[in-house]
Design a protein around this motif. Structure first.
Motif, mmCIF file in Angstrom:
data_model
loop_
_atom_site.group_PDB
_atom_site.id
_atom_site.type_symbol
_atom_site.label_atom_id
_atom_site.label_comp_id
_atom_site.label_asym_id
_atom_site.label_seq_id
_atom_site.Cartn_x
_atom_site.Cartn_y
_atom_site.Cartn_z
ATOM 1 N N CYS A 4 -5.808 -0.034 -7.850
ATOM 2 C CA CYS A 4 -5.409 -1.365 -7.406
ATOM 3 C C CYS A 4 -4.865 -2.127 -8.607
ATOM 4 C CB CYS A 4 -6.598 -2.108 -6.798
ATOM 5 S SG CYS A 4 -6.212 -3.817 -6.319
ATOM 6 N N ASN A 45 -9.221 -0.439 -0.335
ATOM 7 C CA ASN A 45 -8.072 0.447 -0.487
ATOM 8 C C ASN A 45 -8.534 1.863 -0.128
ATOM 9 O OD1 ASN A 45 -5.806 1.859 -1.246
ATOM 10 N ND2 ASN A 45 -5.977 1.398 -3.428
ATOM 11 N N SER A 52 0.865 -1.178 0.000
ATOM 12 C CA SER A 52 0.000 0.000 0.000
ATOM 13 C C SER A 52 0.901 1.227 0.000
ATOM 14 C CB SER A 52 -0.913 0.001 1.238
ATOM 15 O OG SER A 52 -1.691 1.183 1.270
ATOM 16 N N SER A 99 -3.288 -5.894 -9.705
ATOM 17 C CA SER A 99 -3.345 -7.254 -9.173
ATOM 18 C C SER A 99 -2.888 -8.276 -10.194
ATOM 19 C CB SER A 99 -4.775 -7.575 -8.726
ATOM 20 O OG SER A 99 -4.886 -8.918 -8.299
ATOM 21 N N CYS A 102 -12.612 -3.737 -4.026
ATOM 22 C CA CYS A 102 -12.382 -4.736 -5.067
ATOM 23 C C CYS A 102 -12.654 -6.132 -4.516
ATOM 24 C CB CYS A 102 -10.932 -4.687 -5.567
ATOM 25 S SG CYS A 102 -10.443 -3.162 -6.379
ATOM 26 N N CYS A 156 -1.776 -1.478 -3.864
ATOM 27 C CA CYS A 156 -2.826 -0.481 -3.627
ATOM 28 C C CYS A 156 -2.190 0.892 -3.578
ATOM 29 C CB CYS A 156 -3.553 -0.773 -2.312
ATOM 30 S SG CYS A 156 -4.415 -2.357 -2.310
#
Length: 360
Positions: A176, A214, A108, A178, A201, A141
């Motif tokens: 975000c 987030n 993050s 991923s 999410c 994030c």
């Protein structure tokens, strides 16, 4: 006792008792809701570093001159052990944890507009983008991302290799990235006109659903002038002009604390109704481990840094204000293996917080 004499000892003991009481207030008074009867109490956690150092000093002082005197601060440290270890965890073994194929790595990071103050570069060579792509994280994030640099991801699959799934909310500029499929996403503002928001999410991880929040909660909105007035007040508290400036700072801190509490409560209520198997809440919460916001999330989740970190983990590092205000919380069925603040990249006013987690 004889060495320093009773005339000197008793005033020092009195000061020690006051410092111990103030440490208790910092640890527990800061957990009260800001809209309660004593709203100023919720800011007391900001003074924790000062009073923990003072009490440790008193322990050392008394051990040198009168061992019994050390009992005051020592006793208070025992009473405050929980909050102290939340703030400054001592997970020695976690630092040596080796990531396995069953773990996920999450980062993050409040990028401050991808280092907008120091980097005009919005291309692939931006140092924050280079950092992100070098970390081999499974989920990243971002807050204050000004993600127009990542908009290229929609058109150029080679722009961020390894992250086929990218979701972005223009409400607050939250993103975000991923390696796992993001099956649903929604950017949600708090409706206060400040741009504070969270990106929700649902991510499919090895057949199970992970709910990811987030967040970027209300900041203290202190201008550089406010912060300078505050430090001037600390240096000269009797000066009327600096005193008036300090009142402005305190009022802003109280207002923002109340706004964060309301935002955290909205997210907390949604978490209680969550149907996903796993839940992670992360982001720039703008609150320290000794705060109502932190306490609220810890009711249902585990602070990864408290569970698997070491030290204060300072994530904000500007204007001589050094606090951990970026956090990663995980549901109880997620094991925090290692959590740390990466202070090797300094292009933002925040350092990224990283965690290795096992979904059990």
């Amino acid at each position: 006792m004889k060495f320093i004499g009773k005339i000197i000892t008793y005033p020092i003991l009195f000061v020690n008792i006051i410092a111990a009481i103030l440490l208790y207030i910092c640890c527990y008074g800061s957990l009260t809701a800001p809209e309660g009867d004593m709203p100023l109490m919720t800011l007391s956690g900001l003074a924790f570093p000062v009073f923990i150092v003072i009490n440790l000093f008193f322990i050392i002082f008394w051990l040198l001159f009168w061992a019994k005197g050390a009992l005051i601060s020592s006793f208070m440290l025992i009473i405050c052990a929980g909050p102290c270890l939340d703030y400054f965890p001592l997970n020695f073994k976690a630092r040596n944890y080796v990531r396995t194929e069953n773990d996920i790595k999450i980062i993050s990071y409040n990028t401050e507009g991808f280092g907008a103050k120091t980097n005009g570069d919005r291309s692939k060579s931006n140092p924050l983008l280079a950092y992100i792509t070098s970390q081999d994280a499974d989920i990243i994030c971002l807050q204050e991302s000004l993600i127009n640099v990542l908009a290229e991801k929609k058109r150029d699959k080679k722009f961020l290799p390894g992250y086929p799934y990218c979701e972005y909310s223009s409400i607050g500029n939250i993103a975000c990235l991923s390696k796992y499929p993001i099956i649903d996403a929604e950017g949600i503002g708090f409706g206060n006109g400040t741009g504070n928001s969270y990106l929700y999410c649902r991510i499919l991880v090895n057949g199970d659903t992970l709910a990811l929040y987030n967040c970027h909660l209300e900041s203290n909105r202190l201008s550089e002038e406010n912060i300078n007035e505050y430090w001037q007040f600390i240096g000269n508290p009797t000066e009327e002009s600096t005193y008036n400036g300090s009142k402005t700072v305190i009022r802003k801190l109280m207002d923002s604390s109340k706004a964060r509490a309301e935002q955290a409560e909205i997210i907390s209520d949604r978490i209680k109704a969550e149907t996903a198997k796993y839940t992670i809440v992360c982001g720039d919460l703008n609150d320290t481990p000794l705060s109502y916001t932190h306490k609220l999330f810890e009711k249902d989740l585990t602070d990864s840094h408290s569970a698997a970190g070491f030290g204060a983990g300072i994530s904000y590092h500007q204007h001589y204000l050094y606090y951990r205000i970026d956090h990663i919380f995980a549901s109880k069925n997620i094991k925090s293996r290692h959590c740390w603040i990466d202070n090797n990249i300094k292009d933002s006013d925040h350092y990224p917080i990283c965690a290795i987690l096992t979904l059990e």
